[in-house]
Motif scaffolding. Structure first.
Motif, PDB file in Angstrom:
ATOM      1  N   LEU A 152       0.825  -1.200   0.000  1.00 31.75           N
ATOM      2  CA  LEU A 152       0.000   0.000   0.000  1.00 31.75           C
ATOM      3  C   LEU A 152       0.866   1.259   0.000  1.00 31.75           C
ATOM      4  O   LEU A 152       0.608   2.210  -0.742  1.00 31.75           O
ATOM      5  N   LEU A 153       1.930   1.261   0.799  1.00 32.24           N
ATOM      6  CA  LEU A 153       2.819   2.417   0.850  1.00 32.24           C
ATOM      7  C   LEU A 153       3.590   2.589  -0.459  1.00 32.24           C
ATOM      8  O   LEU A 153       3.971   3.708  -0.821  1.00 32.24           O
ATOM      9  N   GLN A 154       3.823   1.490  -1.178  1.00 31.54           N
ATOM     10  CA  GLN A 154       4.478   1.602  -2.483  1.00 31.54           C
ATOM     11  C   GLN A 154       3.625   2.426  -3.446  1.00 31.54           C
ATOM     12  O   GLN A 154       4.143   3.143  -4.302  1.00 31.54           O
ATOM     13  N   TYR A 155       2.300   2.339  -3.300  1.00 32.36           N
ATOM     14  CA  TYR A 155       1.404   3.074  -4.190  1.00 32.36           C
ATOM     15  C   TYR A 155       1.474   4.587  -3.949  1.00 32.36           C
ATOM     16  O   TYR A 155       1.066   5.372  -4.808  1.00 32.36           O
ATOM     17  N   ILE A 156       1.952   5.004  -2.771  1.00 35.42           N
ATOM     18  CA  ILE A 156       2.101   6.434  -2.534  1.00 35.42           C
ATOM     19  C   ILE A 156       3.121   7.028  -3.503  1.00 35.42           C
ATOM     20  O   ILE A 156       2.928   8.098  -4.067  1.00 35.42           O
ATOM     21  N   HIS A 157       4.204   6.284  -3.699  1.00 35.69           N
ATOM     22  CA  HIS A 157       5.282   6.782  -4.556  1.00 35.69           C
ATOM     23  C   HIS A 157       5.011   6.508  -6.026  1.00 35.69           C
ATOM     24  O   HIS A 157       5.443   7.273  -6.891  1.00 35.69           O
ATOM     25  N   GLU A 191      -8.589  -6.336  -9.263  1.00 37.97           N
ATOM     26  CA  GLU A 191      -9.346  -6.445  -8.018  1.00 37.97           C
ATOM     27  C   GLU A 191      -8.400  -6.526  -6.822  1.00 37.97           C
ATOM     28  O   GLU A 191      -8.683  -5.975  -5.757  1.00 37.97           O
ATOM     29  N   ARG A 192      -7.268  -7.186  -6.989  1.00 43.09           N
ATOM     30  CA  ARG A 192      -6.292  -7.280  -5.903  1.00 43.09           C
ATOM     31  C   ARG A 192      -5.762  -5.897  -5.525  1.00 43.09           C
ATOM     32  O   ARG A 192      -5.638  -5.561  -4.341  1.00 43.09           O
ATOM     33  N   GLU A 193      -5.467  -5.059  -6.532  1.00 36.06           N
ATOM     34  CA  GLU A 193      -4.956  -3.720  -6.255  1.00 36.06           C
ATOM     35  C   GLU A 193      -6.011  -2.858  -5.574  1.00 36.06           C
ATOM     36  O   GLU A 193      -5.702  -2.082  -4.664  1.00 36.06           O
ATOM     37  N   LEU A 194      -7.271  -2.996  -5.983  1.00 35.89           N
ATOM     38  CA  LEU A 194      -8.338  -2.223  -5.345  1.00 35.89           C
ATOM     39  C   LEU A 194      -8.531  -2.646  -3.895  1.00 35.89           C
ATOM     40  O   LEU A 194      -8.818  -1.823  -3.033  1.00 35.89           O
ATOM     41  N   ARG A 195      -8.357  -3.924  -3.609  1.00 36.58           N
ATOM     42  CA  ARG A 195      -8.454  -4.383  -2.219  1.00 36.58           C
ATOM     43  C   ARG A 195      -7.275  -3.867  -1.395  1.00 36.58           C
ATOM     44  O   ARG A 195      -7.425  -3.578  -0.206  1.00 36.58           O
ATOM     45  N   GLN A 196      -6.111  -3.749  -2.020  1.00 40.98           N
ATOM     46  CA  GLN A 196      -4.962  -3.181  -1.326  1.00 40.98           C
ATOM     47  C   GLN A 196      -5.239  -1.738  -0.908  1.00 40.98           C
ATOM     48  O   GLN A 196      -4.695  -1.248   0.082  1.00 40.98           O
ATOM     49  N   LEU A 197      -6.113  -1.055  -1.654  1.00 41.80           N
ATOM     50  CA  LEU A 197      -6.496   0.312  -1.321  1.00 41.80           C
ATOM     51  C   LEU A 197      -7.567   0.366  -0.238  1.00 41.80           C
ATOM     52  O   LEU A 197      -8.112   1.426   0.050  1.00 41.80           O
ATOM     53  N   GLN A 198      -7.889  -0.807   0.351  1.00 43.10           N
ATOM     54  CA  GLN A 198      -8.850  -0.933   1.454  1.00 43.10           C
ATOM     55  C   GLN A 198     -10.288  -0.661   1.023  1.00 43.10           C
ATOM     56  O   GLN A 198     -11.126  -0.238   1.821  1.00 43.10           O
ATOM     57  N   LEU A 199     -10.594  -0.917  -0.256  1.00 43.69           N
ATOM     58  CA  LEU A 199     -11.981  -0.838  -0.714  1.00 43.69           C
ATOM     59  C   LEU A 199     -12.690  -2.157  -0.432  1.00 43.69           C
ATOM     60  O   LEU A 199     -12.086  -3.228  -0.538  1.00 43.69           O
ATOM     61  N   ASN A 200     -13.969  -2.082  -0.076  1.00 40.48           N
ATOM     62  CA  ASN A 200     -14.722  -3.305   0.167  1.00 40.48           C
ATOM     63  C   ASN A 200     -15.430  -3.760  -1.105  1.00 40.48           C
ATOM     64  O   ASN A 200     -15.379  -3.101  -2.153  1.00 40.48           O
ATOM     65  N   ASP A 201     -16.105  -4.909  -1.023  1.00 43.76           N
ATOM     66  CA  ASP A 201     -16.748  -5.484  -2.201  1.00 43.76           C
ATOM     67  C   ASP A 201     -17.767  -4.541  -2.830  1.00 43.76           C
ATOM     68  O   ASP A 201     -17.886  -4.458  -4.055  1.00 43.76           O
ATOM     69  N   LEU A 202     -18.532  -3.851  -1.994  1.00 41.69           N
ATOM     70  CA  LEU A 202     -19.553  -2.949  -2.510  1.00 41.69           C
ATOM     71  C   LEU A 202     -18.917  -1.802  -3.293  1.00 41.69           C
ATOM     72  O   LEU A 202     -19.364  -1.461  -4.395  1.00 41.69           O
ATOM     73  N   GLN A 203     -17.879  -1.219  -2.756  1.00 46.05           N
ATOM     74  CA  GLN A 203     -17.213  -0.106  -3.433  1.00 46.05           C
ATOM     75  C   GLN A 203     -16.531  -0.556  -4.719  1.00 46.05           C
ATOM     76  O   GLN A 203     -16.577   0.147  -5.734  1.00 46.05           O
ATOM     77  N   GLY A 221     -14.720  -4.332   8.992  1.00 44.82           N
ATOM     78  CA  GLY A 221     -15.026  -4.242   7.566  1.00 44.82           C
ATOM     79  C   GLY A 221     -16.094  -5.233   7.141  1.00 44.82           C
ATOM     80  O   GLY A 221     -16.771  -5.033   6.131  1.00 44.82           O
ATOM     81  N   ALA A 222     -16.226  -6.327   7.901  1.00 47.61           N
ATOM     82  CA  ALA A 222     -17.312  -7.297   7.797  1.00 47.61           C
ATOM     83  C   ALA A 222     -17.312  -8.122   6.520  1.00 47.61           C
ATOM     84  O   ALA A 222     -17.463  -9.332   6.573  1.00 47.61           O
ATOM     85  N   ILE A 223     -17.153  -7.510   5.347  1.00 46.12           N
ATOM     86  CA  ILE A 223     -17.316  -8.273   4.106  1.00 46.12           C
ATOM     87  C   ILE A 223     -16.013  -8.439   3.332  1.00 46.12           C
ATOM     88  O   ILE A 223     -16.010  -9.028   2.256  1.00 46.12           O
ATOM     89  N   THR A 224     -14.901  -7.955   3.867  1.00 48.59           N
ATOM     90  CA  THR A 224     -13.621  -8.113   3.170  1.00 48.59           C
ATOM     91  C   THR A 224     -12.972  -9.423   3.608  1.00 48.59           C
ATOM     92  O   THR A 224     -11.888  -9.437   4.183  1.00 48.59           O
ATOM     93  N   THR A 225     -13.648 -10.522   3.338  1.00 47.80           N
ATOM     94  CA  THR A 225     -13.205 -11.827   3.822  1.00 47.80           C
ATOM     95  C   THR A 225     -12.560 -12.679   2.741  1.00 47.80           C
ATOM     96  O   THR A 225     -11.851 -13.628   3.050  1.00 47.80           O
ATOM     97  N   ARG A 226     -12.796 -12.376   1.480  1.00 45.48           N
ATOM     98  CA  ARG A 226     -12.207 -13.166   0.408  1.00 45.48           C
ATOM     99  C   ARG A 226     -10.764 -12.746   0.177  1.00 45.48           C
ATOM    100  O   ARG A 226     -10.454 -11.565   0.074  1.00 45.48           O
ATOM    101  N   ARG A 227      -9.871 -13.725   0.118  1.00 35.95           N
ATOM    102  CA  ARG A 227      -8.462 -13.443  -0.113  1.00 35.95           C
ATOM    103  C   ARG A 227      -8.199 -13.299  -1.612  1.00 35.95           C
ATOM    104  O   ARG A 227      -8.555 -14.164  -2.403  1.00 35.95           O
ATOM    105  N   ILE A 228      -7.564 -12.196  -1.977  1.00 40.16           N
ATOM    106  CA  ILE A 228      -7.117 -11.999  -3.357  1.00 40.16           C
ATOM    107  C   ILE A 228      -5.685 -11.491  -3.265  1.00 40.16           C
ATOM    108  O   ILE A 228      -5.426 -10.294  -3.316  1.00 40.16           O
ATOM    109  N   ALA A 229      -4.775 -12.409  -3.076  1.00 42.64           N
ATOM    110  CA  ALA A 229      -3.385 -12.029  -2.834  1.00 42.64           C
ATOM    111  C   ALA A 229      -2.532 -12.266  -4.067  1.00 42.64           C
ATOM    112  O   ALA A 229      -2.848 -13.093  -4.922  1.00 42.64           O
ATOM    113  N   GLN A 230      -1.455 -11.522  -4.172  1.00 42.87           N
ATOM    114  CA  GLN A 230      -0.462 -11.737  -5.221  1.00 42.87           C
ATOM    115  C   GLN A 230       0.259 -13.047  -4.941  1.00 42.87           C
ATOM    116  O   GLN A 230       0.691 -13.300  -3.825  1.00 42.87           O
TER     117      GLN A 230
END
Length: 703
Positions: free
Chosen positions: A62-67, A77-89, A269-278
């Motif tokens: 996540l901090l790498q995305y700052i730079h 979808e993995r990158e969007l989850r890294q930004l702490q977005l939930n399924d609805l967003q 976060g309640a619904i961020t339960t699915r793993r989508i990892a690199q």
């Protein structure tokens, strides 16, 4: 006040300053980023273990995305989850892009359901809307011109004298060699990293824990840092997708077969339960046993198909059961250890005590809306693992080698995603997990997970969704939901019921439990947020102080109430307030209670080169059992989530100053006062007194 800066700190500081010609470039301030959801996840994760862990690996990407921000129009979808977005967003964002085309401005995010001004401002440092930046092609000239270097050095020390550092005579130490730590009280951390648009990364991490020797007085001990970790990582977009050499992490499927690093579990976060990892990523943390060491590569031999092969060979810490008196060879071990502490002769004896070799592969393919994966690997230990015999660990692994295999899947059907994994171990043990997330309405998202982990399922690297510390001996059903009730109101909640079919540590019979959490969040304006949370936990456990051979487990119940307010009072000043209460009940025992109240003051003027962050907290709990955890602001890549217990107060003050574009300095001081204690801690960590203070100094040089 005692001397804080030891010679080792001075010498390394001079070394860093001598390299300042290589370093520089002004990124977005990480302190300006709203990381409330991330803080909450780490806070809850830390409450599940008393072991001090390095959580930096959870936020490093996540901090790498700052730079080097991610293009939100083309983000996975993995990158969007890294930004702490939930399924609805995520669902609403992708739906908006499909309907109206690519976004062209940060302000357009405000038009999407589930994105308010607070969330949009927190995303701003991490995202972009343009095309690939100039110089992103990895040529030698671009690597030299656009690559980023960063050197980080940290010094930390408890100021009060602890028993393990108290003077002791040579004769007394000879009689009891484990009655004193071998090294000094300072904790040292040094990290160098290079990154080129997240495509090429390499670096080295070094750490010494308090009590470990750095410059020992005897030649029999190794000089320098206790832990070293180096990595090289390449990320491509053609045939070679990932390449890792050195220390790295693996993550496949839902983590039931292979997940070598830390992972988030249940949270508000309640619904961020699915793993989508690199599948493969570099190890940049300092958790001394939670990584792979060797090489791994992911290639794309066919369209929409990834093949990962990996090999790891390293020495790990272990409790030594017996050694050969002639050759000093380890005959068998009694446990694998993960603390990473090597402060006494006994702890040092278990350092790198056993060889661990792991090799295998993973195959993933995507067929329209379906994603399928298969994983298989072999683990070999350098000596037999023979655990202490106890009824509760009857089905745990013993021996030298273990095979693991698993199959995972995901089906994405518009607003519904179904996912799962089935795993097996060489002894015949089985485990499975299946779940679903759905967004039936732009204002509602729901999730469910059912897991069934056999009592005889064995794995060294399983880290899937679970209530227990291992993915074995557990059945459970989790239901979560997130509802955007109004533009300013949202509700998240989950319920989890679980059962342990076999005995566990301190539980002398099959047991069950449940957990419920609900959080109502109100955002009256873009500069304010209020949330109220209720959490209920119930587990069965042996009553403490029992006298029988076995104790029938009783229901242990904990309830937490939290009211939290965050207010951006001015452009530069943010105030955060929290009131939290807890109560503990168990049949046959008196009800126990506790509370925590704190006030944060944050001054962060964007144009100023400095910032201040302070907290004052009051706490009162009847016993240690009612302890409460609260995330504290800390220096970059460091984490402080202390447990508040007994009666007292805590204060910390952190300041940061940026000397131009190349050099940052952090200083953090904390003090905990216990009103009803005359000693703090136990064993070699014991402090005679009722105050415990800590100083932390960190320097960062960058290019």
């Amino acid at each position: 006040m005692k001397a804080l800066i030891r010679p080792v700190f001075v010498q390394i500081f001079i070394l860093l300053l001598s390299t300042h010609t290589l370093l520089g470039q002004e990124p977005v301030k990480p302190e300006s980023v709203n990381t409330t959801q991330l803080e909450d996840k780490i806070e809850q994760l830390s409450g599940q273990t008393d072991t001090e862990l390095d959580y930096s690996e959870l936020v490093d990407e996540l901090l790498q995305y700052i730079h080097q921000p991610v293009n939100v129009n083309q983000a996975s979808e993995r990158e969007l989850r890294q930004l702490q977005l939930n399924d609805l967003q995520i669902s609403n964002l992708t739906g908006y892009i499909q309907k109206f085309g690519e976004l062209t401005s940060i302000y357009e995010l405000n038009l999407i359901e589930g994105f308010d001004s607070v969330l949009v401002s927190s995303l701003a440092p991490f995202i972009t809307f343009g095309l690939q930046p100039p110089g992103a092609k990895p040529t030698l000239s671009n690597l030299a011109r656009y690559g980023r270097h960063q050197v980080l050095m940290r010094y930390q020390q408890v100021l009060e004298e602890q028993s393990g550092f108290a003077p002791v005579s040579d004769s007394a130490l000879q009689l009891k060699p484990n009655s004193r730590y071998l090294g000094g009280p300072e904790k040292l951390y040094l990290r160098y990293g290079y990154s080129f648009y997240n495509k090429i990364r390499f670096g080295i991490t070094m750490e010494k824990d308090p009590g470990e020797p750095f410059w020992p007085s005897t030649d029999s001990l190794k000089k320098g840092f206790d832990f070293y970790s180096a990595h090289f990582f390449y990320s491509g977009d053609k045939f070679l997708k990932y390449l890792a050499v050195g220390d790295y992490h693996l993550a496949f499927g839902q983590g039931l077969t292979m997940y070598s690093s830390l992972a988030f579990g249940k949270s508000a976060g309640a619904i961020t339960t699915r793993r989508i990892a690199q599948q493969v990523r570099p190890n940049t943390g300092a958790n001394e046993n939670l990584f792979m060491r060797g090489a791994a590569a992911t290639i794309t031999p066919l369209k929409n198909t990834d093949l990962t092969v990996f090999y790891s060979d390293k020495k790990v810490d272990a409790g030594i059961g017996a050694t050969d008196s002639l050759t000093a060879e380890t005959l068998f071990i009694s446990s694998l250890q993960e603390t990473g502490y090597h402060r006494t002769p006994n702890e040092l004896r278990g350092k790198n005590a056993i060889q661990q070799t792991v090799y295998g592969g993973n195959l993933q393919t995507r067929i329209k809306m379906f994603r399928l994966g298969a994983t298989a690997y072999h683990t070999e230990l350098g000596a037999d693992l023979e655990r202490r015999e106890a009824l509760y660990n009857k089905f745990d692994f013993s021996g030298k080698s273990l095979n693991n295999f698993g199959f995972d899947f995901a089906a994405i059907l518009r607003s519904l995603t179904i996912f799962g994994e089935v795993s097996g171990s060489g002894n015949g043990g089985k485990a499975m997990l299946v779940g679903a997330t759905a967004t039936p309405d732009p204002h509602l998202a729901i999730s469910a997970i059912y897991r069934n982990y056999g009592k005889d399922y064995q794995s060294f690297f399983s880290n899937a969704f679970a209530e227990g510390s291992r993915n074995a001996n557990e059945k459970g059903l989790y239901l979560g939901m997130f509802a955007q009730l109004h533009r300013r109101w949202s509700l998240s909640a989950y319920a989890d019921h679980f059962r342990f079919g076999w005995l566990r540590y301190r539980v002398d019979a099959p047991s069950r439990g449940s957990e419920y959490l609900a959080q109502l969040t109100y955002t009256p304006a873009r500069y304010a947020e209020i949330h109220f949370r209720y959490r209920y936990q119930q587990k069965q456990i042996n009553p403490s102080g029992g006298t029988g051979y076995t104790d029938y487990p009783e229901a242990e119940t904990r309830e937490n109430f939290r009211l939290h307010l965050s207010l951006k009072a001015t452009r530069a000043i943010t105030l955060k307030s929290r009131i939290e209460t807890t109560q503990w009940t168990m049949p046959g025992f008196d009800r126990k209670k506790g509370y925590l109240v704190y006030q944060d003051f944050i001054y962060n003027e964007p144009e100023k080169p400095w910032l201040l962050n302070a907290r004052f907290a009051l706490f009162d709990t009847d016993t240690y059992n009612e302890r409460l955890y609260a995330y504290e602001s800390d220096v970059l890549y460091a984490f402080s989530i202390p447990a508040y217990y007994y009666k007292g107060s805590r204060f910390y003050l952190m300041g940061k100053y940026s000397f131009g574009r190349r050099l940052d300095l952090w200083i953090r001081y904390s003090l905990t006062y216990y009103a009803n204690r005359t000693t703090i801690g136990s064993g070699l960590d014991q402090i005679d007194g009722n105050n415990k203070s800590d100083i932390k100094v960190q320097i960062r040089l960058r290019l």
